[in-house]
Design a protein around this motif. Structure first.
Motif, PDB file in Angstrom:
ATOM      1  N   ARG A 142       0.811  -1.188   0.069  1.00 26.36           N
ATOM      2  CA  ARG A 142       0.067   0.149  -0.092  1.00 26.36           C
ATOM      3  C   ARG A 142       0.872   1.291  -0.212  1.00 26.36           C
ATOM      4  N   ARG A 143       1.861   1.406   0.848  1.00 20.90           N
ATOM      5  CA  ARG A 143       2.817   2.244   0.763  1.00 20.90           C
ATOM      6  C   ARG A 143       3.300   2.653  -0.679  1.00 20.90           C
ATOM      7  N   ASP A 146       0.687   4.219  -2.490  1.00 16.63           N
ATOM      8  CA  ASP A 146       0.540   5.531  -1.987  1.00 16.63           C
ATOM      9  C   ASP A 146       1.386   6.535  -2.607  1.00 16.63           C
ATOM     10  N   ARG A 150       1.257  10.274  -3.945  1.00 18.36           N
ATOM     11  CA  ARG A 150       2.090  11.469  -2.946  1.00 18.36           C
ATOM     12  C   ARG A 150       2.944  12.211  -3.445  1.00 18.36           C
ATOM     13  N   ASN A 168      -1.176  13.755   4.556  1.00 17.04           N
ATOM     14  CA  ASN A 168      -1.789  12.295   4.869  1.00 17.04           C
ATOM     15  C   ASN A 168      -3.128  12.131   4.806  1.00 17.04           C
ATOM     16  N   LEU A 171      -4.650  12.269   1.280  1.00 18.86           N
ATOM     17  CA  LEU A 171      -4.329  11.009   0.712  1.00 18.86           C
ATOM     18  C   LEU A 171      -5.377   9.889   1.145  1.00 18.86           C
ATOM     19  N   GLN A 172      -5.384  10.003   2.308  1.00 17.97           N
ATOM     20  CA  GLN A 172      -6.330   8.888   2.930  1.00 17.97           C
ATOM     21  C   GLN A 172      -7.865   9.097   2.422  1.00 17.97           C
ATOM     22  N   HIS A 175      -8.008   7.953  -1.251  1.00 12.68           N
ATOM     23  CA  HIS A 175      -7.987   6.430  -1.433  1.00 12.68           C
ATOM     24  C   HIS A 175      -9.503   6.027  -0.716  1.00 12.68           C
TER      25      HIS A 175
END
Length: 210
Positions: A142-143, A146, A150, A168, A171-172, A175
């Motif tokens: 996931r990172r 992301d 990002r 952060n 971005l959450q 998603h």
């Protein structure tokens, strides 16, 4: 026959065997991915994978040491596919503003989740019960995913194009929108106006940043 010719034939034979093995391994991974998307981790068995690939279960162990080994490879393959698609979309957009680039990535991700690779949504967007052993590997996957978004958001903030108090959190939220898109624009729904719906999702998501 010369020694060199004999060595060449041996090498070619070895290469053919290697290619055949790679094709069979890819077939197994593809089948496992399909079962995972439909039934989840608990619903997948090596027996099912063997049956659907038309090989003996014992043969699977020539390729994978266990169910978890096979699942790990399948998840990594999905991650690589998504990252390759996002990278290709970035390259197709070329020298663009952060807004244009982010819009393209969001659009591509919705396409991935709803059309080109919907099994990604089943595995990552709405995860079912996963063994503890997969928690860290999936977080890492996931990172990596992301980071594709990002990097663009950070560029937009740095250039003054995006107004984001907390990257952060933004971005959450992004998603979350993408995950919901995989449910809303699922097969059989919005078949006539999928392009328009996807465009609306992109416009809505961009409001998080501009």
């Amino acid at each position: 026959m010369s020694v060199t010719a004999s060595q060449d034939e041996t090498a070619q034979g070895s290469t053919r065997v290697s290619r055949r093995r790679d094709r069979r391994k890819a077939e197994i991974v593809k089948t496992a991915t399909s079962i995972l998307a439909e039934a989840g981790y608990a619903g997948m068995s090596l027996e099912d994978v063997a049956e659907k690939t038309d090989i003996a279960k014992a043969t699977l162990y020539h390729y994978f040491s266990s169910k978890d080994d096979l699942v790990a490879v399948a998840l990594e393959a999905l991650t690589q596919e998504v990252l390759l698609r996002l990278r290709a979309r970035e390259e197709s957009v070329g020298d663009a503003s952060a807004t244009e680039m982010l819009a393209a990535l969001i659009d591509e991700q919705v396409l991935i989740l709803t059309e080109t690779a919907p099994e990604v949504a089943a595995a990552f967007s709405w995860p079912r019960a996963w063994p503890e052993a997969f928690e860290e590997p999936m977080k890492h996957m996931r990172r990596r995913h992301d980071e594709a978004f990002r990097a663009v958001v950070e560029r937009g903030v740095s250039d003054g194009e995006f107004r984001v108090d907390n990257i952060n959190v933004a971005l959450q939220c992004l998603h979350g929108i993408l995950n919901q898109a995989s449910v809303w624009v699922r097969p059989g729904v919005h078949e006539v106006d999928r392009t328009e719906v996807r465009r609306d999702i992109v416009a809505c998501a961009l409001r998080l940043f501009v």
